[in-house]
Design a protein around this motif. Structure first.
Motif, PDB file in Angstrom:
ATOM      1  N   UNK A  44       0.849  -1.185   0.000  1.00  0.00           N
ATOM      2  CA  UNK A  44       0.000   0.000   0.000  1.00  0.00           C
ATOM      3  C   UNK A  44       0.887   1.238   0.000  1.00  0.00           C
ATOM      4  N   UNK A  45       0.547   2.174  -0.843  1.00  0.00           N
ATOM      5  CA  UNK A  45       1.339   3.402  -0.956  1.00  0.00           C
ATOM      6  C   UNK A  45       0.702   4.535  -0.157  1.00  0.00           C
ATOM      7  N   UNK A  46      -0.584   4.427   0.142  1.00  0.00           N
ATOM      8  CA  UNK A  46      -1.278   5.487   0.849  1.00  0.00           C
ATOM      9  C   UNK A  46      -2.195   4.853   1.884  1.00  0.00           C
ATOM     10  N   UNK A  47      -1.751   4.831   3.122  1.00  0.00           N
ATOM     11  CA  UNK A  47      -2.543   4.204   4.177  1.00  0.00           C
ATOM     12  C   UNK A  47      -3.749   5.029   4.602  1.00  0.00           C
ATOM     13  N   UNK A  48      -3.782   6.296   4.262  1.00  0.00           N
ATOM     14  CA  UNK A  48      -4.900   7.136   4.689  1.00  0.00           C
ATOM     15  C   UNK A  48      -6.159   6.794   3.897  1.00  0.00           C
ATOM     16  N   UNK A  49      -6.056   6.730   2.573  1.00  0.00           N
ATOM     17  CA  UNK A  49      -7.229   6.465   1.749  1.00  0.00           C
ATOM     18  C   UNK A  49      -7.485   4.976   1.546  1.00  0.00           C
ATOM     19  N   UNK A  50      -6.466   4.134   1.720  1.00  0.00           N
ATOM     20  CA  UNK A  50      -6.622   2.698   1.506  1.00  0.00           C
ATOM     21  C   UNK A  50      -5.853   1.929   2.580  1.00  0.00           C
ATOM     22  N   UNK A  51      -6.389   1.845   3.798  1.00  0.00           N
ATOM     23  CA  UNK A  51      -5.636   1.214   4.880  1.00  0.00           C
ATOM     24  C   UNK A  51      -5.523  -0.303   4.739  1.00  0.00           C
TER      25      UNK A  51
END
Length: 85
Positions: free
Chosen positions: A44-51
């Motif tokens: 995952x590169x973006x944990x905020x939008x795709x945890x």
């Protein structure tokens, strides 16, 4: 070293296929690594939008090649992970 510049490569044309295949192998390895970095559900590169990116692939095939199983009809139970330890 012979074959490292264009003028010496013209004198040794047998090295041209070597450079082509080594270059193709390096390009293939590079693009496969990029594919793993962007398509693998473990990354995952973006944990905020795709945890939890693994939930997107609950019923999708993400393998590059699977000769054994048809994933369009396969429904495996998805494991449930808790963040509490």
């Amino acid at each position: 070293m012979q074959g490292t510049n264009l003028s010496s490569l013209k004198r040794h044309p047998a090295l041209i296929p070597l450079y082509i295949f080594v270059g193709a192998g390096m390009a293939g390895a590079f693009f496969y690594t990029l594919r793993l970095a962007f398509k693998n559900p473990d990354v995952t590169w973006n944990r905020v939008t795709n945890p939890e990116p693994q939930k997107e692939y609950a019923e999708k095939q993400y393998k590059f090649y699977s000769p054994v199983r048809d994933y369009s009809t396969y429904r495996a139970p998805v494991p449930k992970f808790d963040d509490e330890n």
